[in-house]
Design an enzyme around this catalytic site. Structure first.
Site, PDB file in Angstrom:
ATOM      1  N   ARG A   1       0.806  -1.225   0.000  1.00 58.09           N
ATOM      2  CA  ARG A   1       0.000   0.000   0.000  1.00 58.09           C
ATOM      3  C   ARG A   1       0.838   1.273   0.000  1.00 58.09           C
ATOM      4  NH1 ARG A   1      -2.264  -3.740  -1.004  1.00 58.09           N
ATOM      5  NH2 ARG A   1      -4.233  -4.591  -0.204  1.00 58.09           N
TER       6      ARG A   1
ATOM      7  N   SER B   1     -11.447  -0.943   3.155  1.00 59.42           N
ATOM      8  CA  SER B   1     -10.577  -1.218   4.299  1.00 59.42           C
ATOM      9  C   SER B   1     -10.040   0.088   4.877  1.00 59.42           C
ATOM     10  CB  SER B   1      -9.417  -2.115   3.874  1.00 59.42           C
ATOM     11  OG  SER B   1      -9.903  -3.357   3.390  1.00 59.42           O
TER      12      SER B   1
ATOM     13  N   GLU C   1      -5.294   3.115   6.242  1.00 59.34           N
ATOM     14  CA  GLU C   1      -5.088   3.052   4.800  1.00 59.34           C
ATOM     15  C   GLU C   1      -5.735   4.272   4.153  1.00 59.34           C
ATOM     16  OE1 GLU C   1      -6.359   0.068   1.156  1.00 59.34           O
ATOM     17  OE2 GLU C   1      -5.846  -0.802   3.087  1.00 59.34           O
TER      18      GLU C   1
END
Length: 336
Positions: free
Chosen positions: A164, A235, A331
Protein backbone atom coordinates in the site's frame (compact mmCIF):
# COMPACT_ATOMS: atom_id res chain seq x y z
CA UNK A 1 -11.44 22.30 -18.60
CA UNK A 2 -13.99 22.77 -15.82
CA UNK A 3 -13.25 25.32 -13.09
CA UNK A 4 -15.83 25.93 -10.35
CA UNK A 5 -15.89 27.56 -6.94
CA UNK A 6 -17.43 26.30 -3.66
CA UNK A 7 -18.19 22.83 -5.03
CA UNK A 8 -19.71 20.04 -2.97
CA UNK A 9 -17.48 16.96 -2.78
CA UNK A 10 -20.24 14.62 -1.63
CA UNK A 11 -20.12 12.62 -4.87
CA UNK A 12 -16.30 12.69 -4.91
CA UNK A 13 -15.84 10.78 -1.65
CA UNK A 14 -17.31 7.36 -0.93
CA UNK A 15 -18.07 8.26 2.70
CA UNK A 16 -20.53 10.75 1.12
CA UNK A 17 -19.48 13.51 3.47
CA UNK A 18 -21.14 16.83 2.51
CA UNK A 19 -17.90 18.81 2.51
CA UNK A 20 -17.02 21.55 0.05
CA UNK A 21 -13.87 22.68 -1.70
CA UNK A 22 -12.95 26.27 -2.40
CA UNK A 23 -12.05 25.41 -6.01
CA UNK A 24 -12.66 22.35 -8.17
CA UNK A 25 -10.77 21.84 -11.45
CA UNK A 26 -11.39 18.97 -13.86
CA UNK A 27 -9.12 18.51 -16.88
CA UNK A 28 -9.27 16.22 -19.92
CA UNK A 29 -5.71 16.10 -21.22
CA UNK A 30 -2.06 16.59 -20.29
CA UNK A 31 -1.86 19.97 -21.99
CA UNK A 32 -4.49 21.38 -19.64
CA UNK A 33 -2.79 19.78 -16.65
CA UNK A 34 0.48 21.43 -17.66
CA UNK A 35 -1.25 24.83 -17.80
CA UNK A 36 -2.75 24.29 -14.35
CA UNK A 37 0.57 23.34 -12.79
CA UNK A 38 2.31 26.43 -14.20
CA UNK A 39 -0.44 28.80 -13.08
CA UNK A 40 0.85 31.17 -10.37
CA UNK A 41 -2.41 31.15 -8.41
CA UNK A 42 -2.46 27.35 -8.38
CA UNK A 43 1.12 27.26 -7.12
CA UNK A 44 0.19 29.53 -4.18
CA UNK A 45 -2.83 27.46 -3.15
CA UNK A 46 -3.20 24.28 -1.16
CA UNK A 47 -4.16 21.52 -3.60
CA UNK A 48 -4.98 17.83 -3.74
CA UNK A 49 -5.55 15.47 -6.66
CA UNK A 50 -8.35 12.93 -6.28
CA UNK A 51 -9.91 10.05 -8.18
CA UNK A 52 -13.28 8.76 -6.97
CA UNK A 53 -12.40 9.57 -3.37
CA UNK A 54 -12.63 5.91 -2.35
CA UNK A 55 -9.63 6.19 -0.05
CA UNK A 56 -10.16 9.65 1.45
CA UNK A 57 -11.59 11.03 4.66
CA UNK A 58 -12.40 14.75 4.47
CA UNK A 59 -12.32 15.90 8.09
CA UNK A 60 -13.47 19.42 7.16
CA UNK A 61 -14.23 21.56 4.13
CA UNK A 62 -11.15 21.88 1.91
CA UNK A 63 -9.77 25.40 1.68
CA UNK A 64 -7.84 24.85 -1.53
CA UNK A 65 -8.02 23.39 -5.02
CA UNK A 66 -9.25 19.87 -5.75
CA UNK A 67 -8.04 18.47 -9.07
CA UNK A 68 -9.72 15.61 -10.91
CA UNK A 69 -8.61 13.88 -14.10
CA UNK A 70 -10.87 13.00 -17.04
CA UNK A 71 -7.97 11.48 -18.99
CA UNK A 72 -9.38 8.21 -20.24
CA UNK A 73 -8.74 5.54 -22.83
CA UNK A 74 -7.37 2.00 -22.98
CA UNK A 75 -4.83 1.44 -25.75
CA UNK A 76 -2.75 -1.59 -26.75
CA UNK A 77 0.76 -0.16 -27.21
CA UNK A 78 2.67 -3.43 -27.62
CA UNK A 79 2.03 -7.15 -27.69
CA UNK A 80 3.56 -10.47 -28.58
CA UNK A 81 2.42 -14.08 -28.41
CA UNK A 82 2.74 -14.13 -24.61
CA UNK A 83 1.69 -10.69 -23.37
CA UNK A 84 -0.04 -7.41 -24.12
CA UNK A 85 0.81 -3.90 -22.90
CA UNK A 86 -2.13 -1.62 -22.11
CA UNK A 87 -1.71 2.15 -21.71
CA UNK A 88 -4.59 3.40 -19.59
CA UNK A 89 -5.72 6.93 -18.81
CA UNK A 90 -5.56 7.80 -15.11
CA UNK A 91 -9.24 8.76 -15.12
CA UNK A 92 -10.46 5.33 -16.22
CA UNK A 93 -12.56 3.55 -13.60
CA UNK A 94 -10.36 0.70 -12.36
CA UNK A 95 -13.00 -2.03 -12.42
CA UNK A 96 -13.86 -1.13 -16.02
CA UNK A 97 -10.21 -1.86 -16.87
CA UNK A 98 -10.40 -5.23 -15.13
CA UNK A 99 -13.63 -6.12 -16.93
CA UNK A 100 -12.06 -5.14 -20.27
CA UNK A 101 -8.95 -7.26 -19.68
CA UNK A 102 -10.94 -10.31 -18.56
CA UNK A 103 -13.24 -10.05 -21.59
CA UNK A 104 -10.15 -10.03 -23.84
CA UNK A 105 -8.66 -13.07 -22.08
CA UNK A 106 -5.70 -11.14 -20.64
CA UNK A 107 -4.72 -12.15 -17.13
CA UNK A 108 -3.02 -10.49 -14.20
CA UNK A 109 -5.63 -8.19 -12.63
CA UNK A 110 -8.69 -10.43 -12.25
CA UNK A 111 -8.06 -10.78 -8.49
CA UNK A 112 -8.36 -6.98 -8.25
CA UNK A 113 -11.96 -6.94 -9.45
CA UNK A 114 -14.47 -4.51 -7.94
CA UNK A 115 -11.87 -2.44 -6.09
CA UNK A 116 -13.32 1.08 -6.22
CA UNK A 117 -11.45 4.03 -7.63
CA UNK A 118 -9.69 5.17 -10.78
CA UNK A 119 -6.56 3.81 -12.44
CA UNK A 120 -4.24 6.66 -11.48
CA UNK A 121 -5.20 6.36 -7.83
CA UNK A 122 -4.78 2.57 -8.03
CA UNK A 123 -1.16 3.09 -9.07
CA UNK A 124 -0.57 5.63 -6.29
CA UNK A 125 -2.00 3.29 -3.65
CA UNK A 126 -0.61 0.01 -5.00
CA UNK A 127 -4.04 -1.57 -4.58
CA UNK A 128 -4.15 -5.25 -3.76
CA UNK A 129 -6.48 -8.15 -2.99
CA UNK A 130 -6.39 -11.94 -2.79
CA UNK A 131 -2.63 -12.23 -3.05
CA UNK A 132 -2.11 -9.80 -5.93
CA UNK A 133 -1.12 -6.13 -6.17
CA UNK A 134 -1.18 -3.77 -9.11
CA UNK A 135 2.63 -3.50 -8.93
CA UNK A 136 2.76 -7.12 -10.14
CA UNK A 137 1.57 -5.99 -13.58
CA UNK A 138 2.68 -2.36 -13.85
CA UNK A 139 5.18 -1.75 -16.63
CA UNK A 140 5.45 2.02 -16.26
CA UNK A 141 3.72 5.10 -14.85
CA UNK A 142 3.61 8.49 -16.58
CA UNK A 143 3.44 11.44 -14.18
CA UNK A 144 3.98 15.18 -14.03
CA UNK A 145 6.22 16.74 -11.39
CA UNK A 146 4.27 19.47 -9.60
CA UNK A 147 7.43 21.42 -8.75
CA UNK A 148 9.37 21.29 -12.03
CA UNK A 149 6.32 20.97 -14.36
CA UNK A 150 8.15 18.17 -16.21
CA UNK A 151 6.77 14.81 -17.25
CA UNK A 152 8.60 11.61 -16.38
CA UNK A 153 7.91 7.97 -17.16
CA UNK A 154 8.71 5.81 -14.13
CA UNK A 155 9.58 2.14 -14.42
CA UNK A 156 7.92 -0.16 -11.89
CA UNK A 157 11.21 -0.25 -9.95
CA UNK A 158 11.34 3.56 -9.82
CA UNK A 159 7.82 3.60 -8.39
CA UNK A 160 9.26 2.10 -5.17
CA UNK A 161 6.25 -0.09 -4.49
CA UNK A 162 5.60 -1.90 -1.25
CA UNK A 163 2.47 -2.85 0.69
CA UNK A 164 0.00 0.00 0.00
CA UNK A 165 2.91 2.34 -0.61
CA UNK A 166 4.67 4.00 -3.55
CA UNK A 167 6.97 6.93 -4.25
CA UNK A 168 3.80 8.88 -5.13
CA UNK A 169 2.71 8.67 -1.47
CA UNK A 170 6.16 9.45 -0.08
CA UNK A 171 6.26 12.98 1.42
CA UNK A 172 10.04 13.05 0.92
CA UNK A 173 9.67 12.76 -2.88
CA UNK A 174 8.57 15.53 -5.24
CA UNK A 175 4.77 15.47 -5.62
CA UNK A 176 3.58 13.99 -8.92
CA UNK A 177 0.25 13.66 -10.74
CA UNK A 178 -0.21 10.43 -12.69
CA UNK A 179 -1.71 10.72 -16.17
CA UNK A 180 -1.18 7.23 -17.68
CA UNK A 181 -0.41 3.74 -16.40
CA UNK A 182 0.91 0.94 -18.62
CA UNK A 183 0.15 -2.63 -17.55
CA UNK A 184 1.73 -5.84 -18.85
CA UNK A 185 -0.91 -8.57 -18.94
CA UNK A 186 -0.56 -12.22 -19.88
CA UNK A 187 -2.19 -14.05 -22.77
CA UNK A 188 -1.46 -17.31 -20.93
CA UNK A 189 -2.45 -16.32 -17.40
CA UNK A 190 -1.33 -18.03 -14.23
CA UNK A 191 -4.13 -18.12 -11.68
CA UNK A 192 -3.50 -17.03 -8.07
CA UNK A 193 -5.87 -18.81 -5.73
CA UNK A 194 -3.83 -18.91 -2.54
CA UNK A 195 -6.50 -17.22 -0.42
CA UNK A 196 -8.86 -19.75 1.12
CA UNK A 197 -12.10 -17.86 0.53
CA UNK A 198 -11.35 -17.52 -3.18
CA UNK A 199 -10.25 -21.11 -3.57
CA UNK A 200 -13.34 -22.33 -1.74
CA UNK A 201 -15.67 -20.21 -3.88
CA UNK A 202 -14.24 -21.82 -7.02
CA UNK A 203 -14.53 -25.43 -5.87
CA UNK A 204 -16.33 -27.55 -8.47
CA UNK A 205 -16.13 -24.80 -11.09
CA UNK A 206 -13.97 -24.41 -14.15
CA UNK A 207 -11.20 -21.99 -13.20
CA UNK A 208 -10.68 -19.22 -15.72
CA UNK A 209 -10.48 -15.43 -15.76
CA UNK A 210 -14.27 -15.03 -15.85
CA UNK A 211 -14.99 -17.38 -12.95
CA UNK A 212 -12.22 -15.85 -10.84
CA UNK A 213 -13.60 -12.36 -11.47
CA UNK A 214 -17.12 -13.54 -10.63
CA UNK A 215 -15.89 -15.19 -7.42
CA UNK A 216 -13.96 -12.09 -6.31
CA UNK A 217 -16.96 -9.85 -6.99
CA UNK A 218 -19.25 -12.22 -5.10
CA UNK A 219 -16.97 -12.32 -2.04
CA UNK A 220 -16.45 -8.57 -1.99
CA UNK A 221 -20.19 -7.88 -2.25
CA UNK A 222 -20.86 -10.21 0.66
CA UNK A 223 -18.16 -8.74 2.90
CA UNK A 224 -18.18 -5.07 1.93
CA UNK A 225 -21.10 -2.63 1.75
CA UNK A 226 -21.66 -0.87 -1.56
CA UNK A 227 -20.63 2.79 -1.10
CA UNK A 228 -23.77 3.83 -2.97
CA UNK A 229 -25.85 2.23 -0.19
CA UNK A 230 -23.70 2.78 2.89
CA UNK A 231 -20.91 5.35 2.89
CA UNK A 232 -17.49 3.76 3.43
CA UNK A 233 -13.93 3.72 2.09
CA UNK A 234 -13.41 -0.04 2.06
CA UNK A 235 -10.58 -1.22 4.30
CA UNK A 236 -9.95 1.64 6.71
CA UNK A 237 -6.70 0.25 8.13
CA UNK A 238 -3.73 -1.56 6.65
CA UNK A 239 -3.04 -5.11 7.81
CA UNK A 240 -0.10 -4.81 10.25
CA UNK A 241 3.14 -6.67 9.57
CA UNK A 242 4.76 -7.72 12.85
CA UNK A 243 7.83 -9.66 13.97
CA UNK A 244 7.70 -13.41 14.44
CA UNK A 245 8.25 -12.86 18.17
CA UNK A 246 5.24 -10.55 18.44
CA UNK A 247 3.14 -13.04 16.54
CA UNK A 248 4.11 -15.93 18.81
CA UNK A 249 3.11 -13.91 21.87
CA UNK A 250 -0.32 -13.28 20.34
CA UNK A 251 -0.70 -16.92 19.30
CA UNK A 252 -0.09 -18.09 22.88
CA UNK A 253 -3.31 -16.36 23.90
CA UNK A 254 -5.17 -16.75 20.58
CA UNK A 255 -4.12 -20.04 18.93
CA UNK A 256 -6.51 -19.51 16.02
CA UNK A 257 -5.13 -16.09 15.03
CA UNK A 258 -5.00 -15.93 11.20
CA UNK A 259 -1.68 -14.96 9.63
CA UNK A 260 0.23 -14.70 6.37
CA UNK A 261 4.03 -15.00 6.01
CA UNK A 262 5.94 -11.93 4.88
CA UNK A 263 9.52 -11.30 3.77
CA UNK A 264 12.25 -11.32 6.39
CA UNK A 265 10.44 -13.80 8.61
CA UNK A 266 7.75 -11.28 9.51
CA UNK A 267 4.03 -12.04 9.74
CA UNK A 268 0.98 -10.16 8.47
CA UNK A 269 -2.05 -10.28 10.78
CA UNK A 270 -5.50 -9.20 9.53
CA UNK A 271 -6.44 -5.85 11.03
CA UNK A 272 -10.10 -6.86 10.87
CA UNK A 273 -9.42 -9.81 13.19
CA UNK A 274 -7.65 -7.58 15.71
CA UNK A 275 -10.52 -5.08 15.66
CA UNK A 276 -13.08 -7.85 16.06
CA UNK A 277 -11.26 -9.24 19.12
CA UNK A 278 -11.60 -5.79 20.68
CA UNK A 279 -15.38 -5.99 20.30
CA UNK A 280 -15.93 -3.34 17.65
CA UNK A 281 -17.48 -5.46 14.91
CA UNK A 282 -21.07 -4.33 14.39
CA UNK A 283 -20.70 -1.56 16.98
CA UNK A 284 -22.33 1.78 16.23
CA UNK A 285 -21.54 5.18 17.72
CA UNK A 286 -24.22 7.58 16.56
CA UNK A 287 -23.94 7.92 12.79
CA UNK A 288 -20.60 6.04 12.60
CA UNK A 289 -20.14 2.30 12.87
CA UNK A 290 -17.96 -0.73 12.33
CA UNK A 291 -19.54 -2.89 9.61
CA UNK A 292 -21.16 -6.05 10.98
CA UNK A 293 -19.78 -8.28 8.19
CA UNK A 294 -16.22 -6.95 8.11
CA UNK A 295 -14.66 -5.17 11.08
CA UNK A 296 -12.06 -3.50 8.86
CA UNK A 297 -14.74 -1.28 7.31
CA UNK A 298 -16.00 1.87 9.00
CA UNK A 299 -19.33 3.16 7.73
CA UNK A 300 -21.31 6.37 7.62
CA UNK A 301 -24.93 5.59 8.45
CA UNK A 302 -26.05 8.81 6.83
CA UNK A 303 -25.17 11.95 8.73
CA UNK A 304 -21.68 11.40 10.12
CA UNK A 305 -19.01 14.06 9.90
CA UNK A 306 -15.42 13.37 8.93
CA UNK A 307 -14.32 14.36 12.41
CA UNK A 308 -16.67 11.78 13.99
CA UNK A 309 -15.31 9.03 11.75
CA UNK A 310 -11.74 10.02 12.61
CA UNK A 311 -12.50 9.95 16.35
CA UNK A 312 -14.09 6.49 16.07
CA UNK A 313 -11.06 5.25 14.13
CA UNK A 314 -8.78 6.59 16.88
CA UNK A 315 -10.83 4.76 19.51
CA UNK A 316 -10.28 1.52 17.58
CA UNK A 317 -6.55 2.19 17.23
CA UNK A 318 -6.21 2.82 20.95
CA UNK A 319 -8.05 -0.39 21.83
CA UNK A 320 -5.90 -2.53 19.50
CA UNK A 321 -2.71 -0.89 20.77
CA UNK A 322 -3.67 -1.50 24.40
CA UNK A 323 -4.70 -5.13 23.85
CA UNK A 324 -2.11 -6.35 21.35
CA UNK A 325 0.67 -3.77 21.36
CA UNK A 326 0.11 -3.26 17.63
CA UNK A 327 -0.18 0.14 15.97
CA UNK A 328 -2.87 0.16 13.28
CA UNK A 329 -2.04 2.50 10.39
CA UNK A 330 -4.98 3.99 8.47
CA UNK A 331 -5.09 3.05 4.80
CA UNK A 332 -7.50 5.95 4.31
CA UNK A 333 -5.91 9.36 3.78
CA UNK A 334 -7.14 12.13 6.05
CA UNK A 335 -7.75 15.49 4.37
CA UNK A 336 -8.07 18.45 6.72
Amino acid sequence: MRIEQNVSLEKYNTFHLPVKTRWFIEYENEEDLHKILRDEYFQECLSIHIGQGSNLLFVNDYNGIVLHSLIRGIEVVAEDEHSVHLRIGAGEVWDDVVAYAVAKGWGGIENLSLIPGETGAAAVQNIGAYGREIKDVIESVEAWNQLTFEKHTFTVEECEYSYRQSRFKNPHQDPHIITYVTLKLSKTPVFHLEYGALKQRLEGKEVNLETIREAVISIRREKLPAPTVLGNAGSFFMNPVITAGQFEEIRKQYPAVPSYPEEGGKVKVPAGWLIEQCGFKGQRHGEVGCYDKQALVLVNYGNATGDEIALFAEEIRNAVRERFGIELIPEVKYIA
